[in-house]
Design a protein around this motif. Structure first.
Motif, PDB file in Angstrom:
ATOM      1  N   THR A 208       0.835  -1.207   0.000  1.00 11.49           N
ATOM      2  CA  THR A 208       0.000   0.000   0.000  1.00 11.49           C
ATOM      3  C   THR A 208       0.867   1.255   0.000  1.00 11.49           C
ATOM      4  O   THR A 208       0.628   2.208  -0.757  1.00 11.49           O
ATOM      5  CB  THR A 208      -0.926   0.010   1.232  1.00 11.49           C
ATOM      6  N   VAL A 209       1.886   1.260   0.848  1.00  9.98           N
ATOM      7  CA  VAL A 209       2.798   2.410   0.920  1.00  9.98           C
ATOM      8  C   VAL A 209       3.534   2.593  -0.400  1.00  9.98           C
ATOM      9  O   VAL A 209       3.696   3.724  -0.883  1.00  9.98           O
ATOM     10  CB  VAL A 209       3.808   2.217   2.073  1.00  9.98           C
ATOM     11  N   ALA A 212       1.098   4.169  -2.925  1.00  7.40           N
ATOM     12  CA  ALA A 212       0.697   5.522  -2.525  1.00  7.40           C
ATOM     13  C   ALA A 212       1.817   6.532  -2.684  1.00  7.40           C
ATOM     14  O   ALA A 212       1.581   7.687  -3.071  1.00  7.40           O
ATOM     15  CB  ALA A 212       0.213   5.506  -1.077  1.00  7.40           C
ATOM     16  N   LEU A 213       3.054   6.127  -2.406  1.00  2.58           N
ATOM     17  CA  LEU A 213       4.177   7.064  -2.456  1.00  2.58           C
ATOM     18  C   LEU A 213       4.886   7.073  -3.803  1.00  2.58           C
ATOM     19  O   LEU A 213       5.370   8.112  -4.252  1.00  2.58           O
ATOM     20  CB  LEU A 213       5.175   6.743  -1.352  1.00  2.58           C
ATOM     21  N   ASN A 216       3.501   9.404  -6.970  1.00  2.00           N
ATOM     22  CA  ASN A 216       3.367  10.709  -6.329  1.00  2.00           C
ATOM     23  C   ASN A 216       2.596  11.714  -7.183  1.00  2.00           C
ATOM     24  O   ASN A 216       1.985  12.657  -6.675  1.00  2.00           O
ATOM     25  CB  ASN A 216       4.751  11.278  -6.003  1.00  2.00           C
ATOM     26  N   LEU A 221      -4.518   9.420  -5.681  1.00  2.00           N
ATOM     27  CA  LEU A 221      -3.891   8.794  -4.510  1.00  2.00           C
ATOM     28  C   LEU A 221      -3.567   9.802  -3.414  1.00  2.00           C
ATOM     29  O   LEU A 221      -3.040   9.423  -2.368  1.00  2.00           O
ATOM     30  CB  LEU A 221      -2.602   8.073  -4.921  1.00  2.00           C
ATOM     31  N   LYS A 222      -3.883  11.057  -3.648  1.00  2.00           N
ATOM     32  CA  LYS A 222      -3.521  12.111  -2.701  1.00  2.00           C
ATOM     33  C   LYS A 222      -4.076  11.848  -1.304  1.00  2.00           C
ATOM     34  O   LYS A 222      -3.362  11.964  -0.297  1.00  2.00           O
ATOM     35  CB  LYS A 222      -3.997  13.466  -3.211  1.00  2.00           C
ATOM     36  N   ARG A 225      -2.446   8.767   0.342  1.00  2.00           N
ATOM     37  CA  ARG A 225      -1.089   9.106   0.764  1.00  2.00           C
ATOM     38  C   ARG A 225      -1.129   9.928   2.054  1.00  2.00           C
ATOM     39  O   ARG A 225      -0.383   9.665   3.004  1.00  2.00           O
ATOM     40  CB  ARG A 225      -0.392   9.882  -0.351  1.00  2.00           C
ATOM     41  N   LYS A 226      -2.027  10.898   2.109  1.00  3.08           N
ATOM     42  CA  LYS A 226      -2.169  11.718   3.306  1.00  3.08           C
ATOM     43  C   LYS A 226      -2.601  10.879   4.499  1.00  3.08           C
ATOM     44  O   LYS A 226      -2.091  11.048   5.613  1.00  3.08           O
ATOM     45  CB  LYS A 226      -3.197  12.824   3.045  1.00  3.08           C
ATOM     46  N   LEU A 229       0.409   8.817   5.871  1.00  2.00           N
ATOM     47  CA  LEU A 229       1.381   9.640   6.585  1.00  2.00           C
ATOM     48  C   LEU A 229       0.822  10.124   7.921  1.00  2.00           C
ATOM     49  O   LEU A 229       1.542  10.184   8.922  1.00  2.00           O
ATOM     50  CB  LEU A 229       1.795  10.822   5.715  1.00  2.00           C
ATOM     51  N   THR A 249       3.522  15.158   5.740  1.00  2.00           N
ATOM     52  CA  THR A 249       2.618  15.444   4.632  1.00  2.00           C
ATOM     53  C   THR A 249       3.166  16.517   3.684  1.00  2.00           C
ATOM     54  O   THR A 249       2.769  16.581   2.522  1.00  2.00           O
ATOM     55  CB  THR A 249       1.236  15.881   5.151  1.00  2.00           C
ATOM     56  N   ILE A 253       9.262  13.724  -1.860  1.00  2.00           N
ATOM     57  CA  ILE A 253       9.466  12.278  -1.934  1.00  2.00           C
ATOM     58  C   ILE A 253      10.631  11.993  -2.894  1.00  2.00           C
ATOM     59  O   ILE A 253      10.645  12.448  -4.030  1.00  2.00           O
ATOM     60  CB  ILE A 253       8.194  11.554  -2.402  1.00  2.00           C
TER      61      ILE A 253
END
Length: 258
Positions: A208-209, A212-213, A216, A221-222, A225-226, A229, A249, A253
């Motif tokens: 998942t990480v 999400a990262l 970018n 996915l914003k 991602r938030k 974090l 946040t 990255i």
């Protein structure tokens, strides 16, 4: 206390032998990072620290005094095994220091029965350096073994002649297979957000990480991602949560490839 921490770090850098007993020397409570669906409560990992101790790090005293945020924050659980898949593991962590420092990354296979570990991957060359913000390390050629447990560690080299002063953090993870129903759903979707949420629902934290990262620039996915974090920030000390949340946040990255 200082001597105990130095002794612990020296052992961690070599082979993490008898890890649980040594980590108890820290006499510090474990920080619960990324508390999601904890389906590993009956299989606790060795005591780990997802954040580096202290606030000084590699910065000067005046720079460090402006923020008490840990110098390294691993984007990983610490009170449970974060689950990952076998192929191409991806690791992510936050570095506070604004200067660039040499880093060292280590991956150990952890034996739950003997409480011992063996080094399976180490990166510590002069080109492996930190940048302020979130760093993502992908290991496409690294094949992990399903059912096995691993420990991973990130260290900043402030002074090669004084390694006991280097900030470091460590977390544990377990390698699992993709659940059949999730695998079937994944084969039917090309939507990146839906795929990420399927991994999240299956408690596959590292995958998942990674999505999400690594994606970018994907606007859908914003929010995910938030959320991730903020979840990590929630596991830090209460008085630092809002400060840490803002730092994470708002981070740049950085993608690393090895």
């Amino acid at each position: 206390m200082v001597n105990r921490k130095r002794s612990l770090q020296k052992c961690l850098k070599h082979n993490l032998t008898n890890y649980i007993a040594l980590s108890l020397l820290l006499l510090m409570p474990t920080t619960a990072l990324a508390n999601g669906n904890n389906n590993n409560s009956d299989d606790p990992p060795p005591q780990t620290r997802g954040t580096s101790g202290g606030s000084r790090g590699c910065e000067t005293e005046s720079e460090a005094s402006s923020s008490s945020i840990p110098n390294i924050i691993l984007l990983a659980p610490t009170q449970s095994y974060g689950q990952t898949l076998a192929n191409s593991p991806t690791f992510a962590w936050f570095v506070k220091d604004t200067s660039s420092w040499q880093m060292e990354f280590r991956l150990y296979e952890y034996n739950q029965a003997t409480k011992q570990s063996r080094l399976v991957k180490e990166i510590k060359d002069e080109n492996f350096k930190s940048s302020p913000g979130i760093m993502i390390l992908s290991l496409p050629s690294q094949e992990l073994l399903v059912g096995r447990r691993y420990l991973w560690q990130v260290e900043l080299v402030c002074d090669a002649n004084r390694p006991s002063g280097n900030p470091f953090a460590i977390a544990a993870m377990k390698v699992v297979l993709t659940p059949p129903e999730v695998k079937n759903q994944l084969s039917q979707s090309n939507d990146v957000l839906k795929v990420a949420n399927l991994y999240k629902k299956a408690d596959l934290w590292y995958k998942t990480v990674e999505i999400a990262l690594s994606s970018n620039n994907e606007p859908t996915l914003k929010e995910l991602r938030k959320s991730i974090l903020e979840q990590v920030a929630t596991g830090t000390q209460t008085e630092l949560r809002e400060q840490t949340k803002a730092a994470l946040t708002n981070s740049t990255i950085h993608q690393l490839q090895r």
